[in-house]
Scaffold this active site. Structure first.
Site, PDB file in Angstrom:
ATOM      1  CG  HIS A  27      -2.142   0.731   1.182  1.00 26.92           C
ATOM      2  ND1 HIS A  27      -3.125   0.494   0.239  1.00 26.92           N
ATOM      3  CD2 HIS A  27      -2.612   1.757   1.940  1.00 26.92           C
ATOM      4  CE1 HIS A  27      -4.137   1.325   0.420  1.00 26.92           C
ATOM      5  NE2 HIS A  27      -3.846   2.104   1.443  1.00 26.92           N
ATOM      6  CE  LYS A 172      -7.828   8.155   1.862  1.00 26.93           C
ATOM      7  NZ  LYS A 172      -8.208   8.500   3.242  1.00 26.93           N
ATOM      8  CE  LYS A 174      -4.051   7.200   1.740  1.00 26.88           C
ATOM      9  NZ  LYS A 174      -3.956   8.087   2.916  1.00 26.88           N
ATOM     10  CG  ASP A 203      -5.197  11.336   2.146  1.00 30.70           C
ATOM     11  OD1 ASP A 203      -4.742  12.469   2.423  1.00 30.70           O
ATOM     12  OD2 ASP A 203      -5.281  10.409   2.981  1.00 30.70           O
ATOM     13  CD  GLU A 229      -8.159  11.965   3.759  1.00 36.42           C
ATOM     14  OE1 GLU A 229      -8.836  11.372   2.896  1.00 36.42           O
ATOM     15  OE2 GLU A 229      -7.709  11.403   4.768  1.00 36.42           O
ATOM     16  CG  ASP A 254      -6.805  12.016   8.055  1.00 36.94           C
ATOM     17  OD1 ASP A 254      -7.148  11.787   9.229  1.00 36.94           O
ATOM     18  OD2 ASP A 254      -6.288  11.136   7.331  1.00 36.94           O
ATOM     19  CE  LYS A 278      -7.779   8.411   9.498  1.00 37.10           C
ATOM     20  NZ  LYS A 278      -6.468   8.550   8.877  1.00 37.10           N
ATOM     21  CD  GLU A 332     -10.345   6.638   5.384  1.00 38.59           C
ATOM     22  OE1 GLU A 332     -10.061   7.007   4.226  1.00 38.59           O
ATOM     23  OE2 GLU A 332      -9.671   6.961   6.375  1.00 38.59           O
TER      24      GLU A 332
HETATM   25 MG   LIG Z   1      -5.842  10.710   5.271  1.00 39.87          MG
END
Ligand SMILES: [Mg+2]
Length: 395
Positions: A27, A172, A174, A203, A229, A254, A278, A332
């Protein structure tokens, strides 16, 4: 009244276990490449023989935030456990207040303990964690998927597969590892391929400066991206406010948002249109609900974020988010789907683009003890118990 002391249900012991789990693919994020997941499992045993489960994890060790699973273990073993061993297990507010007095910060550790206490109390009362929080207003949560394989065509293929499976319809992306030019080309290719069939968010994980963000967000807005984000550094709230005022596409905080105090300050500065909750950032499920309440009061929309937890942490978040009056941007909560294996008997149910909450008591989950034995770092197998070195790949 001597009888009360005799019948008090107390916290007897707390076990913390580091687990190293495989992932379905690497990832790639701006600040790290995740090759495996380390979860800290928390098992709180109470005097009525009821056990509660909690979890804390982080994204790439210390690459995302201030706490790692290893650090959470130390915090719990050395500071939280000595403080709460023997106290009443059924008064969770009192336990969290006591922990708050002996441990500053460390919200991930606090969230893992509170989750375990809530799980135990739910099992004791035969109600779910969301019922303990006052009840859920939704039994399913929309879940997006993060495309982060590092390859544009592979990301498109992965998105097509998810649409086909009816598992995710918002993706989403990255960015921030490569130049802004390369990143924008990547995003625009994926948006073009998916068209109106899927939502696309981006993001940046704090990687742009304000001028770069202004140029890039203009392009992303024009391309129909739905949400941006954390485009710039978490401390630059004035910059976030200027960008939020300048563009129509919503900006989400975030990394800049941990608990209710951050929420209040960000809202006061109009520094974001959306907050990414979160549970570990806020320091627990009750604290997350307080963060959400500040957003509601300020007219800021909410998004159910993840620290890429496994099934236990994901369900803790799902129970919490299910109780929120507003969750305009869905969630998410796909963490378990990124894992190559699970540590629970019955995996979470993802169907028709949503995560379905289990109905059982507590979190509604049961550990697979064989998997715990196999994946625990301290099981004595040198080839697997030795950490594979730092997660962070130099940029
Ligand atoms: Mg984030």
């Amino acid at each position: 009244m001597p009888g009360i002391a005799l019948t008090m249900i107390s916290i007897q012991s707390i076990e913390t276990i580091l687990l190293d789990l495989p992932m379905i693919r690497p990832h790639l994020l701006a600040m790290t490449v995740m090759q495996k997941r380390t979860l800290l499992l928390v098992r709180v045993m109470c005097s009525d023989a009821i056990e509660g489960l909690g979890e804390a994890t982080s994204i790439g060790g210390l690459a995302y935030g201030d706490e790692s699973p290893e650090g959470v273990k130390l915090c719990i073993d050395c500071f939280i456990t000595p403080a709460i061993r023997g106290i009443e297990a059924t008064n969770i507010n009192a336990a969290m207040e006591l922990i708050g007095r002996v441990v500053q910060g460390n919200p991930f550790a606090k969230a893992a303990i509170e989750t375990a206490l809530l799980d135990a109390h739910g099992k004791r009362r035969a109600v779910s964690v969301s019922e303990l929080l006052g009840g859920s207003v939704r039994s399913t949560l929309p879940v997006l998927w993060t495309l982060a394989s590092g390859d544009t065509q592979r990301d498109i293929d992965e998105a097509e597969q998810m649409l086909e499976l009816r598992r995710h319809r918002v993706f989403k992306l990255k960015v921030g590892r490569k130049s802004a030019k390369e990143d924008l080309a990547h995003v625009l290719s994926i948006k073009r391929a998916l068209g109106e069939r899927a939502g696309v968010t981006v993001d940046v994980n704090q990687q742009w400066d304000e001028a770069q963000a202004a140029r890039s967000i203009a392009t992303l807005e024009e391309a129909g991206i739905d949400l941006i984000e954390q485009p710039i550094a978490k401390h630059n709230r004035a910059g976030m406010a200027r960008l939020a005022a300048r563009f129509v596409v919503p900006l989400m905080a975030d990394e800049a948002l941990y608990g209710p105090e951050d929420a209040f300050d960000l809202a006061r500065q109009a520094a974001a249109d959306v907050f990414a909750l979160k549970v570990v950032k806020s320091g627990g499920l009750h604290a997350t609900r307080r963060t959400a309440a500040v957003a509601d009061a300020a007219g800021v929309s909410l998004y159910g974020g993840t620290m890429l937890e496994g099934s236990i942490g994901t369900l803790a978040a799902a129970h919490c988010y299910s109780t929120l009056p507003h969750l305009q941007w869905g969630s998410e909560l796909f963490g378990p789907l990124l894992l190559g294996d699970d540590i629970v008997v019955t995996p979470l149910r993802y169907q028709n683009f949503e995560l379905h909450l289990p109905s059982g008591p507590g979190l509604g989950i049961e550990l697979d003890e064989d998997k715990i034995r196999f994946y625990r770092r301290d099981r004595g197998d040198v080839s697997r118990s030795t950490p594979r070195g730092p997660h962070v790949v130099p940029r």
